[in-house]
Design an enzyme around this catalytic site. Sequence first.
Site, PDB file in Angstrom:
ATOM      1  N   LYS A  22      -7.619   7.389  -3.305  1.00  0.00           N
ATOM      2  CA  LYS A  22      -7.004   8.310  -4.258  1.00  0.00           C
ATOM      3  C   LYS A  22      -7.905   8.334  -5.487  1.00  0.00           C
ATOM      4  O   LYS A  22      -8.386   7.290  -5.930  1.00  0.00           O
ATOM      5  CB  LYS A  22      -5.606   7.808  -4.615  1.00  0.00           C
ATOM      6  CG  LYS A  22      -4.851   8.667  -5.612  1.00  0.00           C
ATOM      7  CD  LYS A  22      -3.444   8.125  -5.865  1.00  0.00           C
ATOM      8  CE  LYS A  22      -2.635   9.019  -6.782  1.00  0.00           C
ATOM      9  NZ  LYS A  22      -1.264   8.496  -6.993  1.00  0.00           N
TER      10      LYS A  22
ATOM     11  N   SER B  31       5.075   7.750  -5.632  1.00  0.00           N
ATOM     12  CA  SER B  31       3.899   8.509  -5.203  1.00  0.00           C
ATOM     13  C   SER B  31       3.180   8.022  -3.957  1.00  0.00           C
ATOM     14  O   SER B  31       2.256   8.689  -3.494  1.00  0.00           O
ATOM     15  CB  SER B  31       2.894   8.595  -6.344  1.00  0.00           C
ATOM     16  OG  SER B  31       3.318   9.573  -7.237  1.00  0.00           O
TER      17      SER B  31
ATOM     18  N   SER C  33       2.420  11.810  -6.136  1.00  0.00           N
ATOM     19  CA  SER C  33       1.141  12.306  -6.583  1.00  0.00           C
ATOM     20  C   SER C  33      -0.007  12.015  -5.616  1.00  0.00           C
ATOM     21  O   SER C  33      -1.071  12.632  -5.739  1.00  0.00           O
ATOM     22  CB  SER C  33       0.798  11.698  -7.952  1.00  0.00           C
ATOM     23  OG  SER C  33       0.692  10.299  -7.845  1.00  0.00           O
TER      24      SER C  33
END
Length: 502
Positions: free
Chosen positions: A82, A181, A157
Amino acid sequence: MSGPAEDLHDWGVAELSRQLAERTVSSVEATRHLLQRAQSQHDLGAWLCIDADRALAQAEAADARRQAGESSPLLGVPIAHKDIFVTRDLPTTAGSKMLEGYRSPFDATVASRLSAAGTVTLGKLNCDEYAMGSANENSAYGLAHNPWDRKRVPGGSSGGSAAAVAARHIPAATGTDTGGSIRQPASFCGITGIKPTYGVCSRYGMIAFASSLDQAGPMARSAEDCALLLSAMSGFDERDATSAQRPPQDFLAAMTARRDGADAARPLAGLRIGLPKEFFPAALAADVDGAVRRALAELEKLGATLVDVSLPRTELSIPVYYIIAPAEASSNLSRFDGVRFGHRAEHYTDLLDMYRKSRAEGFGAEVKRRIMIGTYVLSHGYYDAYYLQAQKLRRMIADDFQSCFGNCDLIAGPVAPTVAWPIGDQDDDPVKAYLADIFTLPASLAGLPGMSLPAGFGEHGMPVGLQLIGNYFNEGLLLQTAHVFQQATDWHQRAPAMEQSA
Ligand code: GLN
């Protein structure tokens, strides 16, 4: 060695690791295959950067280490991070224009530990700006699409991580979870993800959103794959003051540990799973409710006992989180001032004007909204009314969990009230997205480990996740329960049809 198998992208971490060990495939072959797949599906929007040359060089090094006799399970396994973990050799943006072109002088601990374990990093994955969001729609670098239906969001997210793993670009990715997330995008994309207890993974080099909540974790296709990654990425780190001082853990061993009283027919015998009545409200979508209840029935068949429990302050976790997280964010993001980090406006009159313009240009709407909320709730005169009250309630929410764990070993429920929604559906009202965090926020506020595992499908053929929440440092029990479930079901092996385009 003959050419790599055509379905190599369907292998999870454990399977790929076995094939690498047996030399049926090399890391270079696997890396090349997955790079090709990721690049050819670039319109999925999962990737912010791919560095093929660097990945192939790492794969070559991993193959050489295997040749020399090394055999650690992640050696040569391609993954991606990420884009909220800083990396020295790849750009880091946190999904924000503020950090466009930024290069960190060091690697995040999670990234360096996974590299040390031999993983090959293909690149960085799309995410909501500073991890603020539930749909990946707040990324300054464009949408990520849900591979099950490209007109729908992948969740957020960690939307890019979930989309890339579900689309079989990579067998696993890192994610971060501040209020859901990891769990929510895992649920929306039909993969498995675990947010460990706060403090299990180092936050060093993870760009801070809300420091008392942020926690890293793996996103992969199965509990077994998550266990392999978590073993490598977790552990005490003196560079993170909130890192848990515990010896390194072998989560694979914990996952497969023998349970007292269990047998082959009833591997979960003796396990008490608590179902908070607040996790099954009337507003829960019927398709999600149905899939979750069928998964619970399966767990019961496997020997678990379902017990009713209550988390009476579940609804309050929304206002509590949306006070505490923005408060911490407003403080954390003050460092992006155009001087030390980040974008600097080109034209300005004086220092104050430079700060103002740099921040106005660099941050997106949702980040600005949170900075304003956070600054407000921390301001003199409102601190007691909002921030202090939220902190008190946060403690009560954590205590409610402890009362539950008097009667059960694990807590289960849905991850989100609905399946993944269509892109643009919540554009008009940010509060709609906040409300959909209701089932993930309580564990985040309490700092408890939580995971999402594929439990079936709901409306429009979209995946539904089952959430399991454990007591502090009970990741092993979460992974074990999920693993037993995944041995009896095949939801986690279902793959989206990838021929449709955006
Ligand atoms: N959806 C939540 C938010 O927008 C959670 C985000 C996260 O866990 N990083 O804050």
